[in-house]
Design a protein around this motif. Sequence first.
Motif, PDB file in Angstrom:
ATOM      1  N   VAL A  47     -13.450   5.095  -0.974  1.00  8.22           N
ATOM      2  CA  VAL A  47     -12.176   4.808  -0.332  1.00  8.22           C
ATOM      3  C   VAL A  47     -11.651   6.096   0.289  1.00  8.22           C
ATOM      4  O   VAL A  47     -11.834   7.180  -0.263  1.00  8.22           O
ATOM      5  CB  VAL A  47     -11.164   4.184  -1.331  1.00  8.22           C
ATOM      6  CG1 VAL A  47     -10.886   5.109  -2.494  1.00  8.22           C
ATOM      7  CG2 VAL A  47      -9.878   3.767  -0.645  1.00  8.22           C
ATOM      8  N   SER A  48     -11.039   5.966   1.451  1.00  7.99           N
ATOM      9  CA  SER A  48     -10.504   7.123   2.175  1.00  7.99           C
ATOM     10  C   SER A  48      -9.011   6.916   2.429  1.00  7.99           C
ATOM     11  O   SER A  48      -8.517   5.790   2.347  1.00  7.99           O
ATOM     12  CB  SER A  48     -11.229   7.276   3.512  1.00  7.99           C
ATOM     13  OG  SER A  48     -10.858   6.232   4.390  1.00  7.99           O
ATOM     14  N   PRO A  49      -8.307   7.991   2.772  1.00  7.82           N
ATOM     15  CA  PRO A  49      -6.899   7.834   3.140  1.00  7.82           C
ATOM     16  C   PRO A  49      -6.706   6.864   4.313  1.00  7.82           C
ATOM     17  O   PRO A  49      -5.736   6.106   4.337  1.00  7.82           O
ATOM     18  CB  PRO A  49      -6.472   9.255   3.512  1.00  7.82           C
ATOM     19  CG  PRO A  49      -7.350  10.122   2.692  1.00  7.82           C
ATOM     20  CD  PRO A  49      -8.685   9.410   2.688  1.00  7.82           C
ATOM     21  N   VAL A  50      -7.628   6.873   5.272  1.00  7.91           N
ATOM     22  CA  VAL A  50      -7.530   5.947   6.405  1.00  7.91           C
ATOM     23  C   VAL A  50      -7.607   4.504   5.905  1.00  7.91           C
ATOM     24  O   VAL A  50      -6.834   3.645   6.344  1.00  7.91           O
ATOM     25  CB  VAL A  50      -8.623   6.236   7.459  1.00  7.91           C
ATOM     26  CG1 VAL A  50      -8.632   5.175   8.545  1.00  7.91           C
ATOM     27  CG2 VAL A  50      -8.427   7.617   8.064  1.00  7.91           C
ATOM     28  N   ASP A  51      -8.515   4.234   4.945  1.00  7.08           N
ATOM     29  CA  ASP A  51      -8.616   2.892   4.366  1.00  7.08           C
ATOM     30  C   ASP A  51      -7.292   2.460   3.746  1.00  7.08           C
ATOM     31  O   ASP A  51      -6.862   1.314   3.895  1.00  7.08           O
ATOM     32  CB  ASP A  51      -9.699   2.841   3.272  1.00  7.08           C
ATOM     33  CG  ASP A  51     -11.088   3.100   3.791  1.00  7.08           C
ATOM     34  OD1 ASP A  51     -11.388   2.703   4.932  1.00  7.08           O
ATOM     35  OD2 ASP A  51     -11.887   3.695   3.033  1.00  7.08           O
ATOM     36  N   VAL A  52      -6.652   3.379   3.041  1.00  8.78           N
ATOM     37  CA  VAL A  52      -5.382   3.069   2.371  1.00  8.78           C
ATOM     38  C   VAL A  52      -4.290   2.819   3.403  1.00  8.78           C
ATOM     39  O   VAL A  52      -3.537   1.837   3.292  1.00  8.78           O
ATOM     40  CB  VAL A  52      -4.990   4.190   1.387  1.00  8.78           C
ATOM     41  CG1 VAL A  52      -3.588   3.974   0.847  1.00  8.78           C
ATOM     42  CG2 VAL A  52      -5.996   4.259   0.242  1.00  8.78           C
ATOM     43  N   LEU A  53      -4.186   3.672   4.409  1.00 12.45           N
ATOM     44  CA  LEU A  53      -3.151   3.490   5.430  1.00 12.45           C
ATOM     45  C   LEU A  53      -3.327   2.172   6.188  1.00 12.45           C
ATOM     46  O   LEU A  53      -2.349   1.492   6.501  1.00 12.45           O
ATOM     47  CB  LEU A  53      -3.134   4.679   6.391  1.00 12.45           C
ATOM     48  CG  LEU A  53      -2.644   5.998   5.781  1.00 12.45           C
ATOM     49  CD1 LEU A  53      -2.923   7.166   6.718  1.00 12.45           C
ATOM     50  CD2 LEU A  53      -1.169   5.915   5.418  1.00 12.45           C
ATOM     51  N   VAL A  54      -4.567   1.800   6.445  1.00 14.29           N
ATOM     52  CA  VAL A  54      -4.830   0.501   7.076  1.00 14.29           C
ATOM     53  C   VAL A  54      -4.494  -0.615   6.093  1.00 14.29           C
ATOM     54  O   VAL A  54      -3.844  -1.603   6.446  1.00 14.29           O
ATOM     55  CB  VAL A  54      -6.306   0.396   7.552  1.00 14.29           C
ATOM     56  CG1 VAL A  54      -6.655  -1.036   7.942  1.00 14.29           C
ATOM     57  CG2 VAL A  54      -6.553   1.339   8.717  1.00 14.29           C
ATOM     58  N   GLY A  55      -4.909  -0.444   4.846  1.00 13.07           N
ATOM     59  CA  GLY A  55      -4.693  -1.466   3.817  1.00 13.07           C
ATOM     60  C   GLY A  55      -3.240  -1.777   3.526  1.00 13.07           C
ATOM     61  O   GLY A  55      -2.898  -2.914   3.206  1.00 13.07           O
ATOM     62  N   ILE A  56      -2.372  -0.771   3.640  1.00 11.52           N
ATOM     63  CA  ILE A  56      -0.946  -1.027   3.380  1.00 11.52           C
ATOM     64  C   ILE A  56      -0.204  -1.436   4.659  1.00 11.52           C
ATOM     65  O   ILE A  56       0.994  -1.701   4.619  1.00 11.52           O
ATOM     66  CB  ILE A  56      -0.235   0.170   2.692  1.00 11.52           C
ATOM     67  CG1 ILE A  56      -0.222   1.412   3.570  1.00 11.52           C
ATOM     68  CG2 ILE A  56      -0.858   0.446   1.331  1.00 11.52           C
ATOM     69  CD1 ILE A  56       0.564   2.581   2.977  1.00 11.52           C
ATOM     70  N   GLY A  57      -0.933  -1.480   5.764  1.00  9.34           N
ATOM     71  CA  GLY A  57      -0.335  -1.973   7.000  1.00  9.34           C
ATOM     72  C   GLY A  57       0.380  -0.943   7.848  1.00  9.34           C
ATOM     73  O   GLY A  57       1.081  -1.290   8.802  1.00  9.34           O
ATOM     74  N   TRP A  58       0.217   0.322   7.542  1.00 10.44           N
ATOM     75  CA  TRP A  58       0.883   1.365   8.314  1.00 10.44           C
ATOM     76  C   TRP A  58       0.028   1.884   9.468  1.00 10.44           C
ATOM     77  O   TRP A  58       0.490   2.676  10.287  1.00 10.44           O
ATOM     78  CB  TRP A  58       1.259   2.542   7.418  1.00 10.44           C
ATOM     79  CG  TRP A  58       2.381   2.262   6.473  1.00 10.44           C
ATOM     80  CD1 TRP A  58       3.066   1.089   6.328  1.00 10.44           C
ATOM     81  CD2 TRP A  58       2.946   3.168   5.540  1.00 10.44           C
ATOM     82  NE1 TRP A  58       4.021   1.219   5.350  1.00 10.44           N
ATOM     83  CE2 TRP A  58       3.971   2.486   4.847  1.00 10.44           C
ATOM     84  CE3 TRP A  58       2.680   4.489   5.202  1.00 10.44           C
ATOM     85  CZ2 TRP A  58       4.741   3.085   3.856  1.00 10.44           C
ATOM     86  CZ3 TRP A  58       3.442   5.083   4.212  1.00 10.44           C
ATOM     87  CH2 TRP A  58       4.459   4.386   3.559  1.00 10.44           C
ATOM     88  N   LEU A  59      -1.215   1.450   9.506  1.00 13.62           N
ATOM     89  CA  LEU A  59      -2.132   1.915  10.538  1.00 13.62           C
ATOM     90  C   LEU A  59      -2.957   0.720  11.005  1.00 13.62           C
ATOM     91  O   LEU A  59      -3.575   0.029  10.196  1.00 13.62           O
ATOM     92  CB  LEU A  59      -3.037   3.008   9.954  1.00 13.62           C
ATOM     93  CG  LEU A  59      -3.945   3.786  10.889  1.00 13.62           C
ATOM     94  CD1 LEU A  59      -3.161   4.434  12.026  1.00 13.62           C
ATOM     95  CD2 LEU A  59      -4.688   4.857  10.099  1.00 13.62           C
TER      96      LEU A  59
END
Length: 166
Positions: free
Chosen positions: A27-39
């Motif tokens: 898991v990467s920070p990009v995955d998290v930002l996409v996953g929470i809907g901010w990206l």
Amino acid sequence: MTPKNRAKLTDRVSKAAETALAAQHYVSPVDVLVGIGWLDPGTVKRWRQGQIDCLERVVQTNLPRISEVMRLFGSWAAGKGLFASETDYVARTPQRQRLRFSRSGNPTIERLYRTHWVSPELSERKRERLAEKASRAPELVVIQPLNTEWACHRHGMIALRRSRRS
């Protein structure tokens, strides 16, 4: 940020990270930002193609909230006992320039974004292959039309055939 809001954000970060980890064993920070809907995933694609100068400019929130998500994500990864693996992000352009995440370009912040957290369930060999695959520069595709009337479906450009002279 109120304790109630922090708890909600912690839950969102954890769920996004768990989902990405289950799907790809890292898991990467990009995955998290996409996953929470901010990206937006489409925006990430444009950034990877070198069309956006830095990722933080297109995240749908402010820098303090991004920093909070990064802290929460780091704590989550440490709590899970995941292995850190720094990954190169290279643009899908002929120049193959290194992609930039932060507005500041600070090396420490850039490293945090480039760090993938890998499942401890994978063997060392699989972790190495995963890191190699993630850091590999993307392949570029060149199209050579066979028909002089061919037009690009995205840009509507008509291909001009060059004559080959020996």
